[in-house]
Enzyme design. Structure first.
Site, PDB file in Angstrom:
ATOM      1  N   HIS A  64     -11.875  21.112  26.480  1.00 42.12           N
ATOM      2  CA  HIS A  64     -12.920  20.967  26.995  1.00 42.12           C
ATOM      3  C   HIS A  64     -14.011  22.253  26.794  1.00 42.12           C
ATOM      4  CE1 HIS A  64     -12.036  21.912  30.741  1.00 42.12           C
ATOM      5  NE2 HIS A  64     -12.915  22.692  31.438  1.00 42.12           N
TER       6      HIS A  64
ATOM      7  N   HIS B  26     -16.198  28.835  25.983  1.00 39.18           N
ATOM      8  CA  HIS B  26     -14.705  28.496  25.006  1.00 39.18           C
ATOM      9  C   HIS B  26     -13.683  27.227  25.393  1.00 39.18           C
ATOM     10  CE1 HIS B  26     -13.992  29.808  29.179  1.00 39.18           C
ATOM     11  NE2 HIS B  26     -13.092  29.223  28.903  1.00 39.18           N
TER      12      HIS B  26
END
Length: 244
Positions: free
Chosen positions: A91, A176
């Site tokens: 995620h 990220h």
């Protein structure tokens, strides 16, 4: 000498040194902003100490299943004591709340609905890999993510959370996807570059639960981005003058 009275002084017993517990400790100095900005690319829900009676929650974009394959190929290059993040757990964290009382979860659901209901889907791009920390022995291996409107959404979520009187981490937002965490001696993988992208159509509110094998994430609620994507700007046509 006659007529002069001397004042007697009583000798004071020597004072015992103060016990160590009574000696005040010097307060830790806050880290300079420049140092904090390099402390972490974005919050990692598994690194914060747990506050009893609260929940670790975070808003995120989940990585779609069709992109798990390329990321798994990168993870196979890891050797040693790296612990990979499973495909269904990948995620992009937008905002992390380390200690949420259970009775405030509904407030966070309403916030998510309000902020994204008129927002158009975002196009997110995978980029190159990196490490935290970049120097010395890294603990996290991740792939960078870029997307127009991504930072603005993360900022809006944090502002909304603070308006509710709840706390978030104070680290700068750097999008990220965490690919692996190191649990012992392990070599680095040379830099990898990914070129995949995906339309992010919904934000999720996730609960982070720590296990001995690492954190697992459960979806608490999902908020669909229902706004319309604006059409591309029209290109003005320059009239062509015919040569007589």
């Amino acid at each position: 000498m006659a007529g002069v009275k001397l004042k007697k002084t009583s000798a004071r017993p020597p004072q015992a040194p103060a016990p160590k517990s009574a000696v005040p400790r010097t307060a830790a100095r806050p880290k300079p902003e420049a140092a904090r900005s390099q402390a972490m690319p974005t919050p990692t829900p598994s690194t914060e100490p747990h506050v009893p009676g609260t929940q670790r929650l975070f808003y995120a974009f989940k990585v779609p299943a069709n992109l798990v394959g390329p990321l798994r190929e990168g993870q196979r290059k890891l050797k040693g004591n790296w612990r990979i993040v499973q495909g269904d757990q990948l995620h992009v964290t937008l905002a992390y709340l380390p200690a949420v009382p259970p009775d405030r979860v509904d407030d966070l659901k309403r916030l998510g609905t309000r902020l994204v209901q008129e927002l158009a889907p975002l196009t997110l791009h995978l980029r190159g890999t990196g490490y935290f920390p970049n120097e010395g022995s890294p603990r996290v291996w991740f792939v960078k993510v870029e997307g127009e409107g991504l930072a603005e959404l993360a900022a809006a979520l944090r502002d909304g959370i603070h308006a509710l009187g709840l706390a978030t981490d104070d680290l700068p937002f750097k999008a990220h996807v965490t690919l692996a965490r190191k649990k012992g001696p392990a070599p680095r993988v040379p830099p990898l570059v990914f070129t995949q992208q995906w339309p992010a159509t919904s934000v999720t509110l996730q609960r982070s639960i720590l296990r001995k094998t690492g954190p697992i994430y459960e979806t608490v609620s999902s908020f669909r981005l229902r706004g319309e994507t604006p059409p591309p700007p029209e290109t003005a046509l320059t009239p062509v003058q015919e040569t007589p």
